[in-house]
Design a protein around this motif. Structure first.
Motif, PDB file in Angstrom:
ATOM      1  N   ALA A  60     -62.589  42.614 -13.161  1.00 38.30           N
ATOM      2  CA  ALA A  60     -61.488  40.677 -12.551  1.00 38.30           C
ATOM      3  C   ALA A  60     -61.275  40.509 -11.176  1.00 38.30           C
ATOM      4  CB  ALA A  60     -60.033  40.824 -13.007  1.00 38.30           C
ATOM      5  N   VAL A  96     -67.241  33.276 -11.690  1.00 32.27           N
ATOM      6  CA  VAL A  96     -66.193  33.369 -12.691  1.00 32.27           C
ATOM      7  C   VAL A  96     -64.348  32.792 -11.832  1.00 32.27           C
ATOM      8  CG1 VAL A  96     -66.489  34.378 -15.095  1.00 32.27           C
ATOM      9  CG2 VAL A  96     -65.476  35.452 -12.637  1.00 32.27           C
ATOM     10  N   VAL A 134     -59.215  34.439 -25.458  1.00 33.70           N
ATOM     11  CA  VAL A 134     -59.894  35.576 -24.742  1.00 33.70           C
ATOM     12  C   VAL A 134     -60.010  36.579 -25.361  1.00 33.70           C
ATOM     13  CG1 VAL A 134     -61.165  36.331 -22.226  1.00 33.70           C
ATOM     14  CG2 VAL A 134     -60.237  33.855 -22.164  1.00 33.70           C
ATOM     15  N   THR A 182     -65.767  33.862 -18.267  1.00 38.01           N
ATOM     16  CA  THR A 182     -64.577  33.551 -18.271  1.00 38.01           C
ATOM     17  C   THR A 182     -63.741  32.999 -17.609  1.00 38.01           C
ATOM     18  OG1 THR A 182     -63.094  35.560 -18.974  1.00 38.01           O
ATOM     19  CG2 THR A 182     -63.940  34.311 -21.096  1.00 38.01           C
ATOM     20  N   SER A 183     -62.958  32.576 -17.221  1.00 32.31           N
ATOM     21  CA  SER A 183     -62.333  32.323 -16.057  1.00 32.31           C
ATOM     22  C   SER A 183     -60.857  33.387 -16.366  1.00 32.31           C
ATOM     23  CB  SER A 183     -61.776  30.553 -15.676  1.00 32.31           C
ATOM     24  OG  SER A 183     -62.724  30.099 -14.724  1.00 32.31           O
ATOM     25  N   TRP A 208     -57.870  36.190 -17.308  1.00 30.92           N
ATOM     26  CA  TRP A 208     -57.799  37.146 -18.008  1.00 30.92           C
ATOM     27  C   TRP A 208     -57.586  37.149 -19.368  1.00 30.92           C
ATOM     28  CZ3 TRP A 208     -55.965  42.215 -14.461  1.00 30.92           C
ATOM     29  CH2 TRP A 208     -56.044  41.377 -13.466  1.00 30.92           C
ATOM     30  N   ALA A 257     -64.364  38.248 -15.372  1.00 35.62           N
ATOM     31  CA  ALA A 257     -62.913  36.631 -14.875  1.00 35.62           C
ATOM     32  C   ALA A 257     -62.578  36.702 -13.496  1.00 35.62           C
ATOM     33  CB  ALA A 257     -61.849  37.094 -16.313  1.00 35.62           C
TER      34      ALA A 257
END
Length: 535
Positions: free
Chosen positions: A223, A39, A179, A152-153, A155, A193
């Motif tokens: 993350a 990601v 998101v 997802t990229s 957060w 993310a």
């Protein structure tokens, strides 16, 4: 059941040798992993040299690698097919958005790019339309329970609510609201993310409303930092997962001890338009009102522009009462002499016929029926008053008990009654409420520590609610008749304040001059704790 061992990675930024070298080392030590999920920014500004060797086949990724698309214009050309394709041997670009289903049954939802308001979205971004279409395609699946993994990229905005600290990252400002909405809808068991160059493993959160919905699986947000970062922050995450479709339902929904409330539920609730509360029959007028004259000269924001808040969901004014309301700002039935503090959205006043001389009420200035109907700005000021009252009463050797009865009332009244600290513990208070509720066939349930009333009651739901200044809470969903003076009667009982003769406020009426004197005394004593005076 096949247990899948996966690796997830944060921003690679073209550092392929560092990443794949680390993956080889991990596999040499721990055994083979099924796939690597990347990601954030897979490519960077200096990617071309290393990438050329993989693109031409001179080098090969040591593990099937799946990546998200570009997050900026500079790297768009690395992804020739927007619908997804193999960009090098063993390295696959998943696409703009969609669902990848592995042979084991594992379901991986993905969304490439960063949030944009533009329609159509640039090749490196996603829009509200993209998110809506992805949600629709998945939620329309029969018996949809959620996905195993979400990539997802960015957060999700507010992911830190109810949770452990995200360190230097402010989760109220960082990330994407779209998101958050996607994660709330898709209920991923794991959500990865990046982009913030930070590692953050949030406590797991629940995907159901306690006391209202059957238990569902929990979600974990992780993350990851950037590959090879000098701060040694974690950028690779190993995890084992059995596909949801292969799991025993009871095992799937097990709740870990450290589970928290859903961080996105509040923001999603605010997006929905609340229904105007029904005006049930109002209990005869009682406990106080507001001094219109006092508020003159202190302008109360009346619209979004004055508040400086860009969120249109809060522009909605509270519904207007259908008849005379004893607690609304413009009501001619006010009892002005009982007011002790005036905020921007709420106010504080002594109760008329109070159980004790320092029995107070927190009320919204606008017409709201219950706590679950309040806008976020009013909730914030209610919380400020709770904090101020806790400090005030603790300075006098007392703890407060707060309760709300959303039944046969049309304007929110939060009753706040102090109890001496040396008289009883918080456990004594809870036990008294629960025991006396059982005697009257009332089911009082304790709400989990991290939750609040908005997670267990929808607008329009009749309920009774108790909160201690420790944050402990009890809740009863009212389905039939309910004793109007229940909360007060419990506190007045021999087990607590031993004032049974004062259980009914109507028997405790005082002369106006006495009420005014009590209000003056309270106002004077409360002044050092009154945030409204410092505003």
């Amino acid at each position: 059941r096949a247990v899948s061992c996966r690796l997830a990675c944060g921003d690679v930024e073209g550092r392929l040798e560092a990443l794949f070298g680390r993956v080889r080392a991990i596999q040499g030590k721990s055994g083979r992993f099924d796939m690597l999920l990347c990601v954030g920014n897979f490519f960077g500004s200096t990617s071309e040299t290393e990438w050329a060797e993989y693109r031409t086949g001179a080098k090969k990724a040591p593990i099937p690698t799946y990546v998200l698309g570009a997050n900026d214009q500079e790297t768009v050309n690395y992804f020739p097919d927007i619908s997804g394709c193999e960009i090098a041997e063993n390295i696959t670009y998943l696409g703009r958005r969609g669902l990848y289903s592995g042979t084991s049954g594992l379901q991986i939802a993905y969304l490439s790019g960063t949030e944009t308001q533009d329609e159509p979205a640039p090749a490196y971004s996603f829009s509200a339309k993209d998110v809506a279409e992805l949600k629709t395609s998945l939620l329309s699946t029969p018996n949809f329970k959620g996905v195993d993994i979400l990539l997802t990229s960015p957060w999700p905005r507010d992911v830190g609510a109810f949770a452990n600290s995200a360190g230097e990252i402010d989760t109220k400002k960082c990330g994407s609201k779209l998101v958050s909405d996607l994660a709330a809808s898709l209920k991923p068991r794991y959500h990865f993310a990046a982009l913030e160059k930070a590692y953050y493993e949030r406590l797991p959160y629940r995907n159901h409303t306690v006391l209202q919905e059957t238990p569902q699986h929990v979600s974990r947000f992780i993350a990851l930092a950037d590959v090879g970062n000098t701060s040694k922050k974690k950028y690779l995450y190993a995890f084992s997962i059995v596909p949801m479709s292969s799991m025993d339902p009871a095992e799937l929904v097990k709740q870990p001890q450290d589970v928290t409330e859903n961080p996105y539920r509040k923001s999603r609730k605010e997006v929905q338009k609340t229904k105007a509360p029904l005006c049930a029959e109002e209990e005869p007028a009682c406990q106080f009102f507001f001094d219109l004259n006092k508020h003159q000269g202190k302008k109360r924001p009346s619209d979004e522009k004055e508040r400086g808040n860009s969120q249109p969901k809060q522009a909605k004014k509270p519904p207007q009462p259908t008849g005379p309301c004893w607690f609304c700002l413009a009501s001619p039935e006010v009892e002005k002499h009982l007011v002790v503090s005036i905020g921007t959205h709420c106010y504080l006043a002594l109760a008329k016929g109070g159980l004790l001389p320092d029995h107070v009420l927190i009320l919204p200035i606008g017409h709201y029926q219950s706590v679950v109907d309040l806008s976020s700005e009013v909730v914030e000021e209610v919380t400020k008053y709770k904090t101020a009252l806790k400090e005030f009463f603790r300075s006098k050797g007392k703890r407060y008990v707060l309760f709300e009865r959303n039944y046969r009332s049309q304007h929110l009244q939060l009753q706040v009654i102090p109890v001496p600290l040396d008289h009883c513990t918080s456990e004594d208070i809870k036990e008294s409420f629960i025991v006396q509720a059982q005697e009257q066939q009332i089911e009082l349930l304790e709400i989990p520590e991290h939750s609040d009333i908005t997670q267990v009651a929808q607008p329009g739901t009749p309920y009774f609610y108790v909160e201690l200044d420790t944050g402990e809470k009890l809740f009863h969903r009212i389905r039939g008749r309910f004793p109007l003076h229940f909360g007060r009667s419990v506190l007045a009982s021999e087990a607590l304040l031993a004032l049974p003769q004062r259980a009914d406020w109507r028997r405790c009426a005082a002369e106006r001059a006495e009420e005014a004197a009590q209000a003056r005394d309270f106002r004077r004593d409360f002044q050092p704790f009154d945030f409204a005076l410092r505003a």
